[in-house]
Design a protein around this motif. Structure first.
Motif, PDB file in Angstrom:
ATOM      1  N   ARG A  91       5.335  25.867 -20.495  1.00 55.58           N
ATOM      2  CA  ARG A  91       6.524  25.032 -20.906  1.00 55.58           C
ATOM      3  C   ARG A  91       7.767  25.183 -19.893  1.00 55.58           C
ATOM      4  NH1 ARG A  91       4.273  23.006 -25.117  1.00 55.58           N
ATOM      5  NH2 ARG A  91       3.669  23.928 -26.968  1.00 55.58           N
ATOM      6  N   GLY A  93       7.486  24.166 -16.787  1.00 52.45           N
ATOM      7  CA  GLY A  93       7.474  22.835 -15.516  1.00 52.45           C
ATOM      8  C   GLY A  93       6.488  23.090 -14.639  1.00 52.45           C
ATOM      9  N   THR A  96       3.223  20.741 -14.878  1.00 60.01           N
ATOM     10  CA  THR A  96       3.578  19.171 -14.510  1.00 60.01           C
ATOM     11  C   THR A  96       3.792  19.060 -12.929  1.00 60.01           C
ATOM     12  OG1 THR A  96       4.670  18.993 -16.648  1.00 60.01           O
ATOM     13  CG2 THR A  96       5.350  17.549 -14.819  1.00 60.01           C
ATOM     14  N   LEU A  99       0.365  19.405 -11.140  1.00 59.15           N
ATOM     15  CA  LEU A  99      -0.504  18.244 -11.477  1.00 59.15           C
ATOM     16  C   LEU A  99       0.039  17.102 -10.935  1.00 59.15           C
ATOM     17  CD1 LEU A  99      -2.878  17.047 -13.008  1.00 59.15           C
ATOM     18  CD2 LEU A  99      -1.461  16.448 -15.120  1.00 59.15           C
ATOM     19  N   SER A 100       1.403  17.006 -10.738  1.00 58.24           N
ATOM     20  CA  SER A 100       1.926  15.905 -10.071  1.00 58.24           C
ATOM     21  C   SER A 100       1.754  15.889  -8.408  1.00 58.24           C
ATOM     22  CB  SER A 100       3.564  15.808 -10.157  1.00 58.24           C
ATOM     23  OG  SER A 100       3.801  15.518 -11.699  1.00 58.24           O
ATOM     24  N   PHE A 123      -0.999  18.521 -23.194  1.00 56.00           N
ATOM     25  CA  PHE A 123      -0.398  18.537 -21.933  1.00 56.00           C
ATOM     26  C   PHE A 123      -0.896  17.137 -21.136  1.00 56.00           C
ATOM     27  CE2 PHE A 123      -0.921  19.602 -17.514  1.00 56.00           C
ATOM     28  CZ  PHE A 123       0.517  19.634 -17.187  1.00 56.00           C
ATOM     29  N   TYR A 124      -2.230  17.187 -20.910  1.00 54.77           N
ATOM     30  CA  TYR A 124      -2.792  15.887 -20.245  1.00 54.77           C
ATOM     31  C   TYR A 124      -2.479  14.572 -20.676  1.00 54.77           C
ATOM     32  CZ  TYR A 124      -4.992  19.661 -17.450  1.00 54.77           C
ATOM     33  OH  TYR A 124      -5.311  20.723 -16.609  1.00 54.77           O
ATOM     34  N   ARG A 127       0.673  13.270 -19.843  1.00 47.86           N
ATOM     35  CA  ARG A 127       0.937  12.837 -18.523  1.00 47.86           C
ATOM     36  C   ARG A 127      -0.141  11.767 -18.396  1.00 47.86           C
ATOM     37  NH1 ARG A 127       2.429  17.219 -20.300  1.00 47.86           N
ATOM     38  NH2 ARG A 127       4.200  18.096 -19.413  1.00 47.86           N
TER      39      ARG A 127
END
Length: 156
Positions: A91, A93, A96, A99-100, A123-124, A127
């Motif tokens: 949590r 970041g 994220t 994955l970005s 989570f997935y 996104r």
């Protein structure tokens, strides 16, 4: 007075060969801590060999963290093979951000998540990934039911 967590962009970078051993250690730590229901199938030396011989040469690998390795993501065309974040850094970041990086330049990505890993499924899903297949686990070495998830650019 309400305390607010300061949002700081996590530091991520392309992995270097010296990161392979810390990546293998983080992989084991996260699985033991967050996925205790999974069987221990391989020794630390076997996991290190796996990351050195199979993951490193076949994936793009990025890591997160400053003084220590706090997370990593390994992906190839169309697939995220690994995304692991140190449990005490969830949590923050990091997942994220990593994955970005994997999503950038891809039209679509797929990945497998164990069905009991509710945190990863949330989570997935948050996104833009959607479940496209559920299995009974007979095709993975852990023999644990899993879900194939897919993200397609431009699909809400």
């Amino acid at each position: 007075m309400v305390s607010r967590r300061k949002s700081i962009a996590p530091r991520i970078r392309s992995a270097r060969p010296a990161d392979i051993e810390p990546i293998a250690r983080l992989f084991r730590l996260v699985r033991e801590t967050c996925l205790p229901y999974l069987p221990r199938l391989h020794s630390p030396a076997e996991e290190l060999a796996y990351f050195h011989d199979r993951v490193w040469p076949n994936n793009t690998v990025w890591v997160a963290g400053e003084a220590s390795l706090d997370g990593f993501c390994a992906w190839r065309a169309g697939w995220v093979d690994h995304l692991y974040i140190r449990p005490d850094r969830h949590r923050a970041g990091l997942g994220t951000a990593l994955l970005s990086q994997a999503m950038a330049g891809q039209a679509a990505l797929r990945l497998w998540v164990f069905q009991r890993n509710a945190q990863a499924l949330r989570f997935y899903t948050a996104r833009g990934f959607r479940a496209v297949e559920h299995t009974n686990g007979s095709r993975n070495e852990e023999r644990e039911p899993d879900t194939l998830m897919e993200w397609v650019r431009g699909v809400p």
